[in-house]
Structure formats: structure tokens, C-alpha cells
Enzyme design. Structure first.
Site, PDB file in Angstrom:
ATOM      1  N   ASN A   1      -6.200  11.964  -0.052  1.00  0.00           N
ATOM      2  CA  ASN A   1      -5.282  11.219   0.803  1.00  0.00           C
ATOM      3  C   ASN A   1      -6.128  10.393   1.767  1.00  0.00           C
ATOM      4  O   ASN A   1      -7.354  10.499   1.792  1.00  0.00           O
ATOM      5  CB  ASN A   1      -4.342  12.188   1.544  1.00  0.00           C
ATOM      6  CG  ASN A   1      -3.192  11.474   2.231  1.00  0.00           C
ATOM      7  OD1 ASN A   1      -2.549  10.608   1.631  1.00  0.00           O
ATOM      8  ND2 ASN A   1      -2.934  11.794   3.480  1.00  0.00           N
ATOM      9  N   LYS A   2      -5.468   9.567   2.541  1.00  0.00           N
ATOM     10  CA  LYS A   2      -6.155   8.645   3.472  1.00  0.00           C
ATOM     11  C   LYS A   2      -7.222   9.368   4.292  1.00  0.00           C
ATOM     12  O   LYS A   2      -7.000  10.484   4.767  1.00  0.00           O
ATOM     13  CB  LYS A   2      -5.098   8.010   4.387  1.00  0.00           C
ATOM     14  CG  LYS A   2      -5.615   7.039   5.420  1.00  0.00           C
ATOM     15  CD  LYS A   2      -6.452   5.918   4.853  1.00  0.00           C
ATOM     16  CE  LYS A   2      -5.728   5.093   3.818  1.00  0.00           C
ATOM     17  NZ  LYS A   2      -6.658   4.176   3.085  1.00  0.00           N
TER      18      LYS A   2
ATOM     19  N   ARG B   1       0.854  -1.186   0.000  1.00  0.00           N
ATOM     20  CA  ARG B   1       0.000   0.000   0.000  1.00  0.00           C
ATOM     21  C   ARG B   1       0.889   1.234   0.000  1.00  0.00           C
ATOM     22  O   ARG B   1       2.098   1.128   0.130  1.00  0.00           O
ATOM     23  CB  ARG B   1      -0.935  -0.015   1.212  1.00  0.00           C
ATOM     24  CG  ARG B   1      -0.177  -0.371   2.481  1.00  0.00           C
ATOM     25  CD  ARG B   1      -0.562   0.321   3.703  1.00  0.00           C
ATOM     26  NE  ARG B   1      -0.427   1.750   3.594  1.00  0.00           N
ATOM     27  CZ  ARG B   1       0.709   2.416   3.852  1.00  0.00           C
ATOM     28  NH1 ARG B   1       1.841   1.806   4.192  1.00  0.00           N
ATOM     29  NH2 ARG B   1       0.729   3.733   3.759  1.00  0.00           N
ATOM     30  N   GLY B   2       0.248   2.403  -0.132  1.00  0.00           N
ATOM     31  CA  GLY B   2       1.000   3.646  -0.224  1.00  0.00           C
ATOM     32  C   GLY B   2       1.153   3.968  -1.699  1.00  0.00           C
ATOM     33  O   GLY B   2       1.539   3.110  -2.499  1.00  0.00           O
ATOM     34  N   ALA B   3       0.822   5.195  -2.070  1.00  0.00           N
ATOM     35  CA  ALA B   3       0.762   5.537  -3.487  1.00  0.00           C
ATOM     36  C   ALA B   3       2.056   5.211  -4.242  1.00  0.00           C
ATOM     37  O   ALA B   3       2.006   4.544  -5.286  1.00  0.00           O
ATOM     38  CB  ALA B   3       0.371   7.007  -3.642  1.00  0.00           C
TER      39      ALA B   3
ATOM     40  N   ASP C   1      -2.589  10.515  -2.470  1.00  0.00           N
ATOM     41  CA  ASP C   1      -2.889   9.413  -3.389  1.00  0.00           C
ATOM     42  C   ASP C   1      -3.200   9.914  -4.787  1.00  0.00           C
ATOM     43  O   ASP C   1      -3.025   9.194  -5.775  1.00  0.00           O
ATOM     44  CB  ASP C   1      -4.029   8.554  -2.843  1.00  0.00           C
ATOM     45  CG  ASP C   1      -3.546   7.745  -1.643  1.00  0.00           C
ATOM     46  OD1 ASP C   1      -3.511   8.299  -0.533  1.00  0.00           O
ATOM     47  OD2 ASP C   1      -3.154   6.578  -1.840  1.00  0.00           O
TER      48      ASP C   1
ATOM     49  N   GLN D   1      -2.764   2.220   9.937  1.00  0.00           N
ATOM     50  CA  GLN D   1      -1.436   2.370   9.350  1.00  0.00           C
ATOM     51  C   GLN D   1      -0.544   3.286  10.193  1.00  0.00           C
ATOM     52  O   GLN D   1       0.677   3.149  10.168  1.00  0.00           O
ATOM     53  CB  GLN D   1      -1.535   2.945   7.922  1.00  0.00           C
ATOM     54  CG  GLN D   1      -2.157   2.019   6.901  1.00  0.00           C
ATOM     55  CD  GLN D   1      -3.650   2.221   6.780  1.00  0.00           C
ATOM     56  OE1 GLN D   1      -4.301   2.719   7.705  1.00  0.00           O
ATOM     57  NE2 GLN D   1      -4.228   1.849   5.647  1.00  0.00           N
TER      58      GLN D   1
ATOM     59  N   ARG E   1      -7.071  -0.975  -7.340  1.00  0.00           N
ATOM     60  CA  ARG E   1      -7.577   0.068  -6.427  1.00  0.00           C
ATOM     61  C   ARG E   1      -7.706   1.341  -7.240  1.00  0.00           C
ATOM     62  O   ARG E   1      -6.846   1.645  -8.062  1.00  0.00           O
ATOM     63  CB  ARG E   1      -6.630   0.275  -5.223  1.00  0.00           C
ATOM     64  CG  ARG E   1      -6.631  -0.930  -4.261  1.00  0.00           C
ATOM     65  CD  ARG E   1      -5.859  -0.633  -2.987  1.00  0.00           C
ATOM     66  NE  ARG E   1      -6.575   0.294  -2.123  1.00  0.00           N
ATOM     67  CZ  ARG E   1      -5.990   0.993  -1.133  1.00  0.00           C
ATOM     68  NH1 ARG E   1      -4.694   0.887  -0.910  1.00  0.00           N
ATOM     69  NH2 ARG E   1      -6.710   1.798  -0.380  1.00  0.00           N
TER      70      ARG E   1
END
Lengths: 335, 335
Positions: free
Chosen positions: B239-240, B44-46, B229, B188, B85
Site C-alpha cells: 500500500n502507499k 489513482r487508487g487501485a 494496491d 493524497q 504503473r
């Protein structure tokens, strides 16, 4: 049963740490047991803490120690009760109100504690009607509502404050949907508010706390309504951690942000939110869940239990007796 | 090892669902396994998703099916990867970039995927220097920093974006403390950011997401820095979930809100945040934790995985190549 009640010389409370999966009633017969129940949030919610403080004094006054040691002992027990949690002003208010009858004897003390609890139910019903009228006036109906933590019957003796307003609106057939923040770390929203909304038959969805402001920004709700643990004289309001971001988002989205709380939550001796004592709880509540560690071993956390919403972000405060518009000026005593 | 790397014709990733308590390396040799790892956030993570997309194409191009079915099959596998995703633009960017070498043969594809990963590390180091310079200029040093989710080495191939800036600042001896939101529902922040900060030796505390705005309002941090993201052409940033309330609080507190992301996160084809596809994940992530149900059985949840911070709340966007001030006007392609 009510969330907290007096029966057979003891206090009986629904243990909120066990909900929603188990409904367990605790029997409380000592001041130490009451303080423990308050500290670990078996009983919680500002109005319920008012009743717990009152009944706690009744327990102290009726104890064997009180017969031996007299009123000085009861007063010292009352002080311990009032200090069990610092932020919700209702706790010390309930203790003080019932303690004032101490010189009139045990029966008078118990009667006052009972009256306090009965009045809480009446106050909540009045607040429900007034709040439902206000929300209807501000937003029209049917309404979608965002709320935080638990402010229902479980936070009070019965009915609820902010969720009591929702209960009244639902009784009128005017609630479309409620979004409830889960309310970390102790999940009062997911555990208790979802439980009460399901019992009421109100359509609802839970969101993580970080998502509340997005729900508001996306136009999914018409209003935010929350409870309060202490309201300062200028209208600044302490409430469960995670309330302030909802107020910021409501202001940006241009929707009303409403606080519902009984008059006993207003603390005119406290000039502003900066003076409110914010409880800092154990870091373990943040870095673990259901006994499972969520962060690396040894991780420190800052566990602020409440935040303060500045009064300029609050559209209105609904109490059992009036609607206050904090932007119009400082709150004055209710005549 | 890096968060994601290519070795012996396979991809090896650190399984982020198992951290912080177990460090498990997954061996990925099929497109299906890569899509599964992406969907369940094992990777995960852009920026890391950009590398995963690129390596995923390499796997597709090297598969037995590719030998039999040709490039049309690889292109269709690549499309499936890109769709695993929706929100982080880096995933489809990585897929497209590596797919562009398909006609040059398998070695060229693998080489391009490797180069993309190497460039991510270089980009993050450059971003770290530029971001550290910017924060020093904006706030002075030493700094206390608030951050959200995980934007460290684990969100990238190595080093990190927002947490990479913290890493660089810490290397200069200029970090006082970091406050990390736990970042529900998948934690996270508590699991990954606290883990990385402990490894770096940076003083840090975890807070629940609802407490972030209070930490900011109380003056406990000098700056908020987060990753991204997808950044729209007008500077609106996805973003998250839980990022937006920090931006609202930073604006009110008058402290800078900074986004750190590689150029590949900027999507100039997307005019504004309203056009960003926000992933909605399974409600079960919200109403359960470690297999324990947090809400009554049957409770519904809305699980928005990201939020959008409007560009007027963003002080600056730091990339590997420049500092963008979104309020100064739309973002233009980096020449």
C-alpha cells in the site's frame, strides 16, 4: 561561524528558517527577539537551545532594564526564556545554569554563557568519538545510517550530536551512505541535514518520513541514530515527531537504534516519557507549505512537535560522558 | 459525477492533481493520454486504476488505428496500459478482463469496461457494510479511526474502500473522528481524504506521516484502516508508502489494523510481499513542493511509492465478498 555565538554584547545566530537556500545571520539584542527566534525555530535543536537560553540570560542581565530594575527583573525575563518552548530540557537547563551566576555580576554571567557554549562543542566532539566507536562495535564498517530531523552543527553550537557521530565516522572514512528523513512539517532533514551532509561530502539520500521504516525493513541501513530533546530517568526519549516509527522498524529489523545527546538532555526529575510535556504547534505548519495551502480551506490538523520512543526500543544512549543501555535499568546521575 | 466514467466514446476523469482547490474534469480519448493521466496520478487508487485500465482498452479498441491495424495493435496498446504503473495489480487486471472481450467486437469491449466500473461501485458498497460490521465487532462504537493516503470515492469509481468503510460507519452515526496522514510526497491524505471527509461531514484532523504512530500510541484512535494496491497470497499487503509504520504502531498499541480492498486486489500468483514490484518514482517529488525546492540543489532522494506490510501485522482484510484473517493461513481463491 558557529550556529550561535556571542560577539560585541549581542547574540548572532544562523537563521535556520532560511536554509538551505539563503544563509542569513540574525543579530539578537533583546530577550523578546531571542524568544521569537526560538519559537519560530530560527534557532532550534536541543543543544543549541541550551546555548540560546544561556545567552538569553546574558542579554537580559546586560539590558538597560536590568540596570534599572535589578535581578528580580532578570529572573522574570529568564523564566520567560525558559518557557519559550516546552519539550527540550536543555533550554531551561541553560537558563538555570547561567542565571546561577547572576549575583556575581554581568561579566560572570557572560563568561558562564560562553563557557556553556564552548563546553557544548567539546561535548559533541567527545560524543562523536564515543558514538563512532559504539556504532563500529555494533555494526562493523563501513556503515549505512538512517537519521531523522537535524542533529548536526546547526542543532548545536557546532559539530552535532547524532550527525556529529556521523561526522566523526566520516572522518574515519567509515560512512557508506546516510538516509535522511525529510522531517515534516518543517523539513529539517531535507533542508538542514542534507545541507550539512553535502558540506561534509557524505553520500546521502532524502526520503519522505513514511518511507524511513521501509528503508530499514529492506536492509538498506545498518543502524538508526537520532538526537533527543529530553531523556527521562527510565530512558524513554522525546525527539522530533517521526522518530518513534523508526525505533519500531529498527526493532523489527533487528538493527540497533541509538540516541546521541549530551548529558544536559537527561532529565532525572522526569521519571518516564509519559511525563514529558510534548509541544503542540500551530496546525498551519501541517496544512500549508511555502505559503501554499495543502489541504482544503479550514482543514484542522494536530501538530505534535515531538514523539516519545519507549526505552525498550533503544539499544543505547551515547552522551559526552558514557554509553547508557536503558534496558539495563534506570539512568543514574553521572558522577 | 463518478471519479472515472465513459461518455460519448470518451473517458472523463476528475483530475486529482488539481484537488482540493480546483475541480477539473479531464477528457481522455487516446491511450497515450490515459497512460499520462495514470503516470502523473491524475487518476489513482487501485480500484480506479482497474477501471482506467478497462476504459483504456475500450479507447484502444475504438481508435482509428484499431480499425486499420486490427486486434494485434489493440493488444499491444493494452500491454502499454497495463505497464503504466507496476504496483497496483488492479490496473493489469482491468486491462486483461476487458481485453478478453476483444474478439466479440467493440460494443462488447465497451460493455465489459462499463460493467467493471459498475461492479466496482457495488463491491465498494458491500465492502463498506462488511467493514463497518467488522470494525463495530472489533472495537464497539462510536469509533475513532486512523487512515493513510486516499481510499475514498476518488480512489475508486465511487464510494471508496477503507474510506468507504468510514463512509458506511458515518452513515450509521458511528464515527467520532478520523485522523488522516497527509501522505507525502503527493499529499493524497491532506488534499483528497480531507476533501472527502469534509464533504461527508465527518470530524477529522490531518497529521504529518511521522505523527501517525504517535496518534496510535497515545490511544487517540481505536483502529487503523487502509486500502491496498496488491495483496499477496500469504496476506502481505503493498500500500502507499507510510502504511507499514502504522501497522507496527497498531501492533504495539494492541489495536486492530484492517485492510479494505476488492477481491481484484488479491494476487494469488504472487506468493509473498517480497515478490511485489514496488514502483520507484522521480526523486523530484520528494525534494520539491509546489515548484519550490525543499532541499539543497542537487540533493538525491529515494522515492519508494509503496511499502509492504507483513501479514502478521494485519488483523483482517475486508473484501467485497469476505473477511480474511491472514494469520489463519494463506488466502485461497474466493469460490
Amino acid at each position: 561561524m558557529r550556529t550561535i555565538e556571542w560577539r560585541d554584547g549581542r547574540v548572532w545566530i544562523i537563521d535556520q528558517t532560511r536554509l538551505p537556500h539563503d544563509v542569513v545571520v540574525l543579530e539578537i539584542s533583546t530577550v523578546d527577539a531571542m524568544i521569537d527566534a526560538i519559537r519560530r525555530l530560527a534557532i532550534r535543536g536541543a543543544p543549541a537551545l541550551g546555548a540560546a537560553g544561556g545567552f538569553g540570560v546574558a542579554i537580559a542581565a546586560g539590558s538597560a532594564s536590568a540596570q534599572q530594575l535589578g535581578t528580580a527583573h532578570v529572573r522574570s525575563e529568564a523564566a520567560r526564556l525558559a518557557d519559550a518552548r516546552p519539550t527540550a530540557v536543555n533550554l531551561s537547563w541553560g537558563v538555570r545554569r547561567v542565571l546561577a551566576r547572576l549575583d556575581d555580576g554581568l561579566d560572570a554571567v557572560i563568561e558562564e554563557a560562553q563557557r556553556l557554549a564552548d563546553e557544548d562543542v567539546e561535548a559533541n566532539r567527545a560524543m562523536g568519538e564515543r558514538g563512532a566507536d559504539l556504532l563500529t562495535e555494533l555494526c562493523g564498517v563501513p556503515l549505512s545510517v538512517h537519521t531523522h530531523c537535524n542533529t548536526g552543527a546547526l542543532a548545536c553550537v557546532d559539530w552535532g550530536t547524532a550527525l556529529g557521530v556521523v561526522r566523526t565516522l566520516h572522518g574515519r572514512g567509515h560512512v557508506r551512505e546516510v538516509f535522511a528523513d525529510e522531517t515534516r512539517p518543517l523539513l529539517q532533514g531535507a533542508r538542514l541535514t542534507a545541507y550539512e551532509l553535502a558540506q561534509m561530502g557524505v553520500a546521502h539520500r532524502v526520503v519522505v518520513d513514511g518511507a524511513g521504516p521501509s528503508v530499514i525493513a529492506r536492509g538498506m541501513v545498518d543502524v538508526v541514530i537520532v538526537g533527543a530533546d529530553r531523556i527521562a530517568a527510565n530512558g524513554d526519549t522525546a525527539n522530533k515527531i517521526g522518530t518513534y516509527p523508526l525505533a519500531l522498524a529498527a526493532q523489527r529489523a533487528g538493527i540497533p537504534f541509538v540516541v546521541a545527546a549530551p548529558e544536559s538532555t537527561i532529565d532525572l526529575r522526569c521519571a518516564s516519557g509519559a511525563l514529558i510535556d510534548i509541544e503542540v504547534r500551530d496546525p498551519s505548519e501541517v496544512v500549508s507549505f511555502s505559503g501554499v495551502l495543502t489541504a482544503p480551506v479550514g482543514t484542522d490538523a494536530l501538530n505534535l512537535a515531538f514523539d516519545v520512543t519507549p526505552h525498550d526500543l533503544i539499544t543505547a544512549i551515547v552522551t559526552d560522558r558514557r554509553v547508557i543501555r536503558p534496558m539495563a535499568g534506570p539512568i543514574v546521575a553521572c558522577g
